[in-house]
Write an enzyme that holds these catalytic residues in place. Structure first.
Site, mmCIF file in Angstrom:
data_model
loop_
_atom_site.group_PDB
_atom_site.id
_atom_site.type_symbol
_atom_site.label_atom_id
_atom_site.label_comp_id
_atom_site.label_asym_id
_atom_site.label_seq_id
_atom_site.Cartn_x
_atom_site.Cartn_y
_atom_site.Cartn_z
ATOM 1 N N LYS A 1 1.168 -1.262 -0.303
ATOM 2 C CA LYS A 1 -0.046 0.305 -0.084
ATOM 3 C C LYS A 1 0.342 1.232 0.223
ATOM 4 C CE LYS A 1 -1.702 1.739 4.537
ATOM 5 N NZ LYS A 1 -1.279 2.557 4.181
ATOM 6 N N ASN A 2 2.216 1.232 0.561
ATOM 7 C CA ASN A 2 2.732 2.311 0.769
ATOM 8 C C ASN A 2 3.326 2.356 0.005
ATOM 9 O OD1 ASN A 2 2.013 3.013 3.238
ATOM 10 N ND2 ASN A 2 3.207 2.806 4.697
ATOM 11 N N ARG B 1 -7.667 -0.645 5.920
ATOM 12 C CA ARG B 1 -7.291 1.029 4.877
ATOM 13 C C ARG B 1 -5.992 -0.044 4.395
ATOM 14 N NH1 ARG B 1 -5.263 5.056 8.833
ATOM 15 N NH2 ARG B 1 -4.203 5.330 6.103
ATOM 16 N N CYS C 1 -3.577 8.112 9.732
ATOM 17 C CA CYS C 1 -4.355 7.176 11.332
ATOM 18 C C CYS C 1 -3.732 8.512 12.621
ATOM 19 C CB CYS C 1 -3.202 6.434 11.355
ATOM 20 S SG CYS C 1 -3.503 4.899 10.916
ATOM 21 N N ASP D 1 5.973 0.973 12.250
ATOM 22 C CA ASP D 1 4.793 -0.256 11.202
ATOM 23 C C ASP D 1 4.337 -1.410 11.670
ATOM 24 O OD1 ASP D 1 3.887 2.253 10.161
ATOM 25 O OD2 ASP D 1 4.153 1.634 8.186
ATOM 26 N N LEU E 1 9.586 6.931 16.546
ATOM 27 C CA LEU E 1 9.016 7.574 15.072
ATOM 28 C C LEU E 1 7.363 8.761 15.413
ATOM 29 C CD1 LEU E 1 11.742 5.404 13.083
ATOM 30 C CD2 LEU E 1 9.770 6.942 11.898
ATOM 31 N N ARG F 1 2.331 14.204 12.939
ATOM 32 C CA ARG F 1 1.935 14.064 11.561
ATOM 33 C C ARG F 1 2.436 15.578 11.420
ATOM 34 N NH1 ARG F 1 -0.328 8.424 10.082
ATOM 35 N NH2 ARG F 1 1.560 9.066 8.955
ATOM 36 N N PRO F 2 3.183 16.431 11.441
ATOM 37 C CA PRO F 2 3.439 18.197 10.487
ATOM 38 C C PRO F 2 3.511 16.849 9.101
ATOM 39 C CG PRO F 2 4.950 17.706 11.857
ATOM 40 C CD PRO F 2 4.422 16.371 12.369
ATOM 41 N N ILE F 3 3.353 18.763 8.418
ATOM 42 C CA ILE F 3 3.909 18.430 6.840
ATOM 43 C C ILE F 3 5.116 19.360 6.699
ATOM 44 C CG2 ILE F 3 2.091 16.885 5.746
ATOM 45 C CD1 ILE F 3 1.401 19.684 4.740
ATOM 46 N N ARG G 1 -4.143 10.216 4.825
ATOM 47 C CA ARG G 1 -2.429 11.206 5.178
ATOM 48 C C ARG G 1 -1.737 11.467 3.784
ATOM 49 N NH1 ARG G 1 0.814 14.077 8.088
ATOM 50 N NH2 ARG G 1 2.596 13.801 7.441
#
Ligand code: UD1
Length: 418
Positions: free
Chosen positions: A22-23, A395, A116, A304, A326, A121-123, A92
């Site tokens: 998926k990723n 998902r 999630c 993960d 993380l 989780r900033p960007i 995301r």
């Protein structure tokens, strides 16, 4: 709403075929927006995050044809450069269309993402990199508004980020000149993205290393096919399922090289397995020894896999220490595991996991990987476990219930009474 009923003390046997990652698929779908024509992705995992991304591409004006696990995307007629909140909030990784749209159309708007709930989780790293490449970035009404012709830049990330590396690579494709990324993430999914772009005619140096050099292109090739790599997290989850139940199961259609950090821990824990070119067969996991992990970027131990590994550590002979480096909020499975009788204590980002006897009960899935940890615990617990809010699982795990049933798990999908 659906929930799962799982009968514990399971013994598994047989073979599990792993789906595409998926990723890896998500950035490749974002990359398809750069192609002014058709391209095909094979080994596509049919999970809900992928459906969300396809819906986003469609909303932007791309079309696609899905045949089994292969999708052909046609981005010739992309007309819309605004990625709407309604779709982006679901996932995301939608933020990855930012790099592609900006690179190709010189302006776009992308809603700030959801996904999630595993931390802030900033960007900021994504946006700083694009700014350094010459983009003008504004945050307006919950949207990132980006514009400008991208130019040659040296991007030095002060923190390693998978998504920011991917967005920068995508943005660099039509940038004028050469983009250098230092301290790039080295995940196999990023290598897959580079392979796709190289097939499209982009020149990239340093693939798989922490220094990437991307030469901006004027035109890209069309009508090529790229295969999505096997899902190392799905593979790792089934490896843990086999180990936690002390079963003999083959996990196939994988790249074991991508699972080095996990298999290294299996060695320490005395888990016996056979290693093939594209499979790993767990043979036995008697008397599992305790092991400590610290999550980190690839090739370190993947965050993960932290939740699933924690479930496995409950079966070990002594205390294991799990250090989550993380994401600050990635221990939501702990209280649910403890409801099943686990003995886990938390101190900030460190979990102490003591040998435990698990008992089935009602538990709540909180995010994608936390949900799979609960399933692993349920497989080995005494009695029956009911896992609620399983939409998280859908998902990211293709046919999870069928795959587990096929190897002997007693797992039923039931409908919650109103
Ligand atoms: C990707 C994966 C996710 C995995 C994570 C880490 C996808 C779709 N998702 O997520 O499954 O758990 O990598 O392996 O591939 N950060 C910042 N600023 C930023 C971006 C990130 O501070 O602009 C921080 C994050 O909060 C986190 C760390 O950097 O603490 C790593 O995050 P990142 O690698 O960006 O994760 P994602 O790409 O979101």
């Amino acid at each position: 709403m659906k929930y799962l009923k799982i009968t514990g003390e399971a013994k598994l046997e047989g073979k599990v075929e792993i789906s595409g990652a998926k990723n890896a698929a998500l950035p490749l779908l974002a990359a398809a927006l750069l192609i002014k024509g058709k391209c095909t992705l094979t080994n596509l995992p049919l999970v809900s995050d992928i459906k969300t991304m396809l819906r986003l591409l469609e909303n932007l004006g791309a079309t696609y044809e899905l045949k089994g696990h292969s999708v052909t995307i046609d981005s010739s007629n992309v007309f819309n450069t605004k990625a709407l909140y309604d779709i982006v909030r679901k996932m995301r990784a939608s933020i990855l269309v930012l790099g592609s749209l900006l690179s190709r159309f010189k302006s776009c708007e992308v809603s700030l993402p959801g996904g999630c709930a595993i931390g802030q989780r900033p960007i900021d790293l994504h946006l700083k990199a694009l700014e350094k490449m010459g983009a003008k970035i504004e945050l307006v009404d919950g949207y990132v508004r980006a514009s400008g012709e991208l130019i040659e830049a040296n991007i030095h990330f002060d923190k390693i980020s998978v998504g920011a590396t991917e967005n920068t690579i995508l943005a660099a494709v039509y940038a004028k000149g050469i983009t250098t990324i230092i301290n790039a993430a080295q995940e196999p999914e990023i290598v897959n993205l580079c392979e796709f772009l190289i097939k499209a005619g982009v020149k990239i140096e340093g693939v798989g290393t922490s220094k990437l050099t991307i030469y901006g292109a004027k035109e890209l090739k069309t009508d090529f096919t790229c295969e999505i790599i096997p899902d190392r997290i799905e593979a790792g989850t089934y490896l843990c399922a086999a180990a936690i139940t002390n079963s003999n199961v083959e996990i196939c259609k994988i790249n074991p090289e991508h699972l080095g950090a996990l298999l290294n821990k299996f060695d320490e824990m005395g888990i016996v397995y056979e290693l093939g070119k594209d499979y790993v067969r767990i043979k036995s996991a008697n008397n599992i020894k305790a092991a400590n992990i610290k999550t980190s970027e690839y090739p370190g131990f993947p965050t993960d896999m932290q939740a699933q590994f924690m479930a496995l550590c409950l079966m070990a002979d002594a205390e294991s220490i799990i250090d989550e480096r993380l994401f600050e909020n990635r221990f939501m499975h702990v209280s649910e595991l403890n409801r099943m009788g686990a003995n886990i204590t938390l101190n900030n980002h460190i979990a102490s996991v003591k040998p435990s006897k698990l008992q089935g009960t009602h538990v709540m899935a909180t995010d994608l990987r936390a949900s799979s940890a609960l399933i692993l615990a349920a497989l080995v617990a005494k009695g029956t476990t009911y896992v609620h809010r399983i939409y998280h699982l859908e998902r990211g795990y293709e046919n999870l219930y069928e795959k587990l049933s096929n190897i002997g798990a007693k797992i039923e999908v039931l409908e919650e009474a109103e």
